[in-house]
Write a protein that holds these residues in place. Structure first.
Motif, PDB file in Angstrom:
ATOM      1  N   PHE A  77       0.954  -1.270   0.158  1.00  0.00           N
ATOM      2  CA  PHE A  77       0.058  -0.099  -0.116  1.00  0.00           C
ATOM      3  C   PHE A  77       0.835   1.449  -0.153  1.00  0.00           C
ATOM      4  O   PHE A  77       0.747   2.162  -0.787  1.00  0.00           O
ATOM      5  N   PHE A  78       1.809   1.252   0.646  1.00  0.00           N
ATOM      6  CA  PHE A  78       2.809   2.334   0.969  1.00  0.00           C
ATOM      7  C   PHE A  78       3.659   2.496  -0.159  1.00  0.00           C
ATOM      8  O   PHE A  78       4.041   3.719  -0.471  1.00  0.00           O
ATOM      9  N   ASN A  79       3.993   1.562  -0.545  1.00  0.00           N
ATOM     10  CA  ASN A  79       4.834   1.808  -1.783  1.00  0.00           C
ATOM     11  C   ASN A  79       4.272   2.347  -3.090  1.00  0.00           C
ATOM     12  O   ASN A  79       4.531   3.249  -3.665  1.00  0.00           O
ATOM     13  N   PHE A  80       3.071   1.900  -2.985  1.00  0.00           N
ATOM     14  CA  PHE A  80       2.198   2.527  -4.244  1.00  0.00           C
ATOM     15  C   PHE A  80       1.845   4.016  -3.994  1.00  0.00           C
ATOM     16  O   PHE A  80       1.964   4.715  -4.889  1.00  0.00           O
ATOM     17  N   CYS A  81       1.470   4.225  -2.590  1.00  0.00           N
ATOM     18  CA  CYS A  81       1.292   5.635  -2.445  1.00  0.00           C
ATOM     19  C   CYS A  81       2.557   6.475  -2.637  1.00  0.00           C
ATOM     20  O   CYS A  81       2.497   7.664  -3.153  1.00  0.00           O
ATOM     21  N   SER A  82       3.723   5.898  -2.197  1.00  0.00           N
ATOM     22  CA  SER A  82       4.772   6.945  -2.399  1.00  0.00           C
ATOM     23  C   SER A  82       5.080   7.232  -3.919  1.00  0.00           C
ATOM     24  O   SER A  82       5.659   8.345  -4.226  1.00  0.00           O
ATOM     25  N   GLY A  83       4.489   6.306  -4.603  1.00  0.00           N
ATOM     26  CA  GLY A  83       4.944   6.743  -6.364  1.00  0.00           C
ATOM     27  C   GLY A  83       3.843   7.197  -6.971  1.00  0.00           C
ATOM     28  O   GLY A  83       3.611   7.724  -8.260  1.00  0.00           O
ATOM     29  N   HIS A  84       2.559   7.765  -6.116  1.00  0.00           N
ATOM     30  CA  HIS A  84       1.406   8.359  -6.696  1.00  0.00           C
ATOM     31  C   HIS A  84       0.684   9.568  -5.735  1.00  0.00           C
ATOM     32  O   HIS A  84      -0.342   9.645  -5.712  1.00  0.00           O
ATOM     33  N   VAL A  85       1.745  10.292  -5.074  1.00  0.00           N
ATOM     34  CA  VAL A  85       1.470  11.094  -4.408  1.00  0.00           C
ATOM     35  C   VAL A  85       0.514  12.184  -5.031  1.00  0.00           C
ATOM     36  O   VAL A  85      -0.631  12.793  -4.354  1.00  0.00           O
ATOM     37  N   PRO A  86       0.860  12.642  -5.920  1.00  0.00           N
ATOM     38  CA  PRO A  86      -0.265  13.830  -6.760  1.00  0.00           C
ATOM     39  C   PRO A  86      -1.357  13.283  -6.963  1.00  0.00           C
ATOM     40  O   PRO A  86      -2.489  14.036  -6.916  1.00  0.00           O
ATOM     41  N   LEU A  87      -1.353  11.980  -7.490  1.00  0.00           N
ATOM     42  CA  LEU A  87      -2.795  11.529  -8.002  1.00  0.00           C
ATOM     43  C   LEU A  87      -3.659  11.281  -6.558  1.00  0.00           C
ATOM     44  O   LEU A  87      -4.803  11.762  -6.626  1.00  0.00           O
ATOM     45  N   LEU A  88      -2.912  10.983  -5.521  1.00  0.00           N
ATOM     46  CA  LEU A  88      -3.699  10.797  -4.163  1.00  0.00           C
ATOM     47  C   LEU A  88      -4.411  12.040  -3.744  1.00  0.00           C
ATOM     48  O   LEU A  88      -5.513  12.319  -3.191  1.00  0.00           O
ATOM     49  N   ARG A  89      -3.355  13.092  -4.134  1.00  0.00           N
ATOM     50  CA  ARG A  89      -3.742  14.316  -3.438  1.00  0.00           C
ATOM     51  C   ARG A  89      -5.078  14.937  -4.123  1.00  0.00           C
ATOM     52  O   ARG A  89      -6.056  15.638  -3.629  1.00  0.00           O
ATOM     53  N   GLN A  90      -4.894  14.706  -5.671  1.00  0.00           N
ATOM     54  CA  GLN A  90      -6.278  14.930  -6.394  1.00  0.00           C
ATOM     55  C   GLN A  90      -7.551  14.394  -6.002  1.00  0.00           C
ATOM     56  O   GLN A  90      -8.731  14.984  -5.668  1.00  0.00           O
ATOM     57  N   LEU A  91      -7.093  12.966  -5.774  1.00  0.00           N
ATOM     58  CA  LEU A  91      -8.112  12.213  -5.265  1.00  0.00           C
ATOM     59  C   LEU A  91      -8.944  12.664  -3.763  1.00  0.00           C
ATOM     60  O   LEU A  91      -9.950  12.713  -3.869  1.00  0.00           O
ATOM     61  N   ALA A  92      -8.054  12.973  -2.985  1.00  0.00           N
ATOM     62  CA  ALA A  92      -8.394  13.505  -1.780  1.00  0.00           C
ATOM     63  C   ALA A  92      -9.121  14.756  -1.749  1.00  0.00           C
ATOM     64  O   ALA A  92     -10.004  15.303  -1.002  1.00  0.00           O
ATOM     65  N   GLU A  93      -8.541  15.813  -2.794  1.00  0.00           N
ATOM     66  CA  GLU A  93      -9.443  17.019  -3.113  1.00  0.00           C
ATOM     67  C   GLU A  93     -10.831  16.903  -3.587  1.00  0.00           C
ATOM     68  O   GLU A  93     -11.417  17.869  -3.224  1.00  0.00           O
ATOM     69  N   ARG A  94     -11.010  15.768  -4.201  1.00  0.00           N
ATOM     70  CA  ARG A  94     -12.437  15.744  -4.795  1.00  0.00           C
ATOM     71  C   ARG A  94     -13.286  15.414  -3.744  1.00  0.00           C
ATOM     72  O   ARG A  94     -13.048  14.361  -2.920  1.00  0.00           O
ATOM     73  N   THR A  95     -14.637  16.018  -3.688  1.00  0.00           N
ATOM     74  CA  THR A  95     -15.438  15.579  -2.692  1.00  0.00           C
ATOM     75  C   THR A  95     -16.653  14.882  -3.550  1.00  0.00           C
ATOM     76  O   THR A  95     -16.873  14.995  -4.579  1.00  0.00           O
ATOM     77  N   GLY A  96     -17.133  13.763  -2.723  1.00  0.00           N
ATOM     78  CA  GLY A  96     -18.118  12.982  -3.455  1.00  0.00           C
ATOM     79  C   GLY A  96     -17.982  11.995  -4.316  1.00  0.00           C
ATOM     80  O   GLY A  96     -16.728  11.705  -4.179  1.00  0.00           O
ATOM     81  N   GLU A  97     -18.849  11.495  -5.125  1.00  0.00           N
ATOM     82  CA  GLU A  97     -18.604  10.348  -6.026  1.00  0.00           C
ATOM     83  C   GLU A  97     -17.759  10.771  -7.326  1.00  0.00           C
ATOM     84  O   GLU A  97     -17.741  11.746  -7.558  1.00  0.00           O
ATOM     85  N   LEU A  98     -16.716   9.815  -7.917  1.00  0.00           N
ATOM     86  CA  LEU A  98     -16.144  10.131  -8.828  1.00  0.00           C
ATOM     87  C   LEU A  98     -16.504   9.004 -10.000  1.00  0.00           C
ATOM     88  O   LEU A  98     -16.685   7.874  -9.800  1.00  0.00           O
ATOM     89  N   SER A  99     -16.756   9.557 -11.209  1.00  0.00           N
ATOM     90  CA  SER A  99     -16.972   8.476 -12.366  1.00  0.00           C
ATOM     91  C   SER A  99     -15.667   8.055 -12.817  1.00  0.00           C
ATOM     92  O   SER A  99     -14.652   8.515 -12.720  1.00  0.00           O
ATOM     93  N   GLU A 100     -16.033   6.543 -13.395  1.00  0.00           N
ATOM     94  CA  GLU A 100     -14.687   6.045 -13.998  1.00  0.00           C
ATOM     95  C   GLU A 100     -13.973   7.136 -15.077  1.00  0.00           C
ATOM     96  O   GLU A 100     -12.776   7.127 -15.057  1.00  0.00           O
ATOM     97  N   ALA A 101     -14.717   7.932 -15.656  1.00  0.00           N
ATOM     98  CA  ALA A 101     -14.182   8.753 -16.555  1.00  0.00           C
ATOM     99  C   ALA A 101     -13.101   9.863 -15.852  1.00  0.00           C
ATOM    100  O   ALA A 101     -12.206  10.177 -16.375  1.00  0.00           O
ATOM    101  N   GLU A 102     -13.725  10.261 -14.938  1.00  0.00           N
ATOM    102  CA  GLU A 102     -13.114  11.321 -14.292  1.00  0.00           C
ATOM    103  C   GLU A 102     -11.657  10.724 -13.458  1.00  0.00           C
ATOM    104  O   GLU A 102     -10.626  11.395 -13.605  1.00  0.00           O
ATOM    105  N   ILE A 103     -12.007   9.473 -13.010  1.00  0.00           N
ATOM    106  CA  ILE A 103     -10.724   8.854 -12.447  1.00  0.00           C
ATOM    107  C   ILE A 103      -9.617   8.660 -13.652  1.00  0.00           C
ATOM    108  O   ILE A 103      -8.519   8.742 -13.265  1.00  0.00           O
TER     109      ILE A 103
END
Lengths: 407, 184
Positions: A8-34
């Motif tokens: 888990f943490f290995n993946f997170c360490s390589g995808h910090v900007p993506l995780l930040r973006q996901l964290a900033e989005r509130t509510g549901e995300l569509s497959e297209a958005e992801i």
């Protein structure tokens, strides 16, 4: 399914900007958005977007809103972890604080019953739960303060074109949703203070009447109660101070904008003719003429003094000795119809005038001619005789003879 | 009379509708001094009410509010459009208008058809007409030219803001809680 922490943490360490973006989005995300976010943040060519997508699901970072759904949510434990890691804070709502107060009241009741029955175990459990509740209140207050500070900073740095009335509404929302109700709860004479006082009374009662002898825990709770009480009031007063200037200035701007919009809307709807004077800002406008200066007065006086003398006009008051020619002519014209009617019928009017009044000028003969032919009692017509000349005192007239008779 | 410095030029300016602000020295300092009351008392018998605005500038109260010269509706429409534009940018209105320099060529008044239509109602058709309004604003002491094309608004422009606040309360008839002068 358990997630391997290292994976888990290995993946997170390589995808910090993506995780930040996901964290900033509130509510549901569509497959297209992801998928869009993955493409945007996949910097390395070593991993395909499909792989990133699969790993997000396998590691339970994203979970479907319901089985088979095309919409996903950031898993709650991951969201909390990211919030902690990115130092993002969520404000505590008044409802949460009221929940804590209700919880303290319930625990107080349990503590009282435990003290009355000398149930040391229950007293200990109640102490523990009270301590936990106080820690949560303290942590939430801290987080709320951070959330407010972050919001104010973001608001000030925000350069997006959002109309001032919308910005005002955002601030009003924060003030009315979080700050003002919270101040009402935590002020010294409000619900939280009452709950804390009651809890403190029960804790002291437990120390005095119960067999419970964990005095350090008791002291810890009492100390924590005082700390949280002071902290709560201070935090929300600070929050209020943060928002108040923004609130005031935006509120004023919002009203100014509203006033201008009302004036323009009225002009658009009713036209300038019905706009009235109310939207116009009046100014003083004195139409003044200056008093003549010394130079102007000197010039006027000099012109009077230097003006050359001139004799006044002399008016003659003597009576005129002769009858005016105009009056003589008028008298003749007035008498002419009587003389002509006495001589009717006349075969040639002009001949009669020229012979009867040989000293009259051509103009006077023609005036007499006109006067007679337009008389209502006389009828005039041209005769069939040939044209001829008529001599007057100062000339000759040429024309057909004109017969006149009584009408 | 001799005890009131600059009384004659101050009267000449104020009676023409000019507002005196810190850019109008030495008259502003004279009026800002402890002798303000003396000036007001001096002008009062002549029929002029000297007003000291809370934002610290001075002007004579309008003598006849019902007699409106053609220039004043033009100034009002010009000002309201500028405020509307500032509001749409999400800026604090007063900071936007009083806190920066403007270029005539960059004014927003012909950027929207709606604005142009409003200006046509007061016979303002092009940039030359806008410049006439700005020149009139300068005579009122509401703006200062910084160059051929550049200017900034001065403190007396607060009179427009005041009127907007009046309009928002009087015409929109909001509840007392929403009034801008209510306490928070």
């Amino acid at each position: 399914m358990k997630v391997n922490a290292q994976t888990f943490f290995n993946f997170c360490s390589g995808h910090v900007p993506l995780l930040r973006q996901l964290a900033e989005r509130t509510g549901e995300l569509s497959e297209a958005e992801i998928a869009g976010l993955i493409r945007e943040h996949t910097l390395s060519q070593e991993e395909l977007p499909e792989t990133t997508w699969r790993r997000l699901c396998e590691l339970q970072i994203l979970v479907p809103t319901e089985p088979g759904s095309g919409y996903y949510l950031l898993a709650e434990p991951v969201a909390r972890l990211l919030t902690y890691l990115f130092d993002e804070a969520n404000p505590t709502t008044p409802e949460i604080v009221r929940g804590y107060i209700a919880s303290l009241e319930t625990l107080g009741g349990q503590l009282l019953r435990a003290v009355e029955t000398d149930n040391v175990t229950f007293v200990g459990l109640a102490f523990h739960e009270i301590n936990n509740t106080l820690r949560k209140i303290h942590a939430d207050l801290e987080e709320t303060q951070r959330a407010v500070q972050n919001e104010v900073a973001a608001f000030k740095a925000n350069r997006e074109r959002v109309a001032v009335r919308d910005r005002y509404r955002q601030i009003v929302y924060w003030m009315e949703r979080f700050v003002e109700p919270m101040v009402d709860i935590v002020r010294p004479d409000a619900a939280m203070a009452a709950a804390f006082e009651e809890t403190e009374r029960l804790l002291r009662l437990a120390r005095e009447q119960s067999l419970f002898n964990d005095h350090p825990a008791l002291e810890r709770n009492l100390r924590y109660l005082r700390l949280v009480r002071q902290h709560a009031l201070r935090v929300f007063q600070e929050c209020r101070k943060e928002f108040q200037p923004l609130y005031e200035s935006l509120r004023r701007s919002s009203f100014i904008a509203t006033g201008a919009a009302i004036a323009l809307e009225r002009l658009q709807r009713e036209g300038i003719g019905n706009w009235g004077t109310q939207p116009v800002i009046g100014t003083c406008a004195l139409r003044m003429q200056h008093v003549p200066g010394d130079a102007a007065i000197s010039l006027a006086l000099r012109r009077v003094i230097e003006h050359p003398p001139e004799l006044a006009p002399v008016i003659s008051f003597d009576e005129t000795p002769e009858v005016p020619s105009g009056l003589v002519s008028q008298i003749w014209l007035n008498a002419l119809p009587g003389e002509a009617i006495a001589a009717l019928p006349l075969d040639d009017l002009l001949e009669w005038l020229a012979e009867r009044y040989p000293d009259k000028s051509t103009g006077e003969i023609l005036s007499g001619f006109s006067r007679l032919i337009f008389l209502e009692t006389i009828q005039a017509r041209f005769s069939e005789k040939p044209e001829r000349d008529y001599s007057t005192a100062d000339g000759t007239l040429h024309g057909h003879p004109l017969q006149i008779e009584l009408a | 009379m001799s005890a009131l410095p600059h009384v004659r030029p101050i009267f000449e300016r104020l009676s023409r509708g000019t507002h005196l602000s810190p850019d109008d020295e030495p008259f502003f300092s004279a009026l800002s001094s402890a002798k303000f009351g003396d000036y007001a008392d001096y002008f009062a018998p002549l029929g002029f009410e000297l007003i000291r605005h809370e934002r610290e500038f001075f002007y004579f109260a309008p003598n006849d509010p019902d007699k409106v010269p053609d220039t004043l509706p033009r100034i009002a429409v010009f000002s309201y459009i500028l405020i509307d534009h500032a509001a749409n940018q999400g800026e604090l209105i007063e900071d936007f208008i009083l806190g920066r320099n403007f270029l005539i060529s960059a004014l927003p008044h012909f950027s929207l058809d709606r604005y142009a239509a409003l200006l046509r109602q007061v016979e303002v058709h092009d940039a030359a007409d806008l410049k006439l309004i700005l020149q009139h604003l300068e005579r009122l002491g509401w703006l200062k030219w910084l160059g051929i094309d550049e200017f900034r608004f001065l403190r007396p422009f607060h009179r427009v803001f005041d009127r907007c606040l009046e309009l928002s309360t009087q015409l929109a008839s909001p509840t007392d809680a929403e009034r801008p002068d209510s306490t928070v």
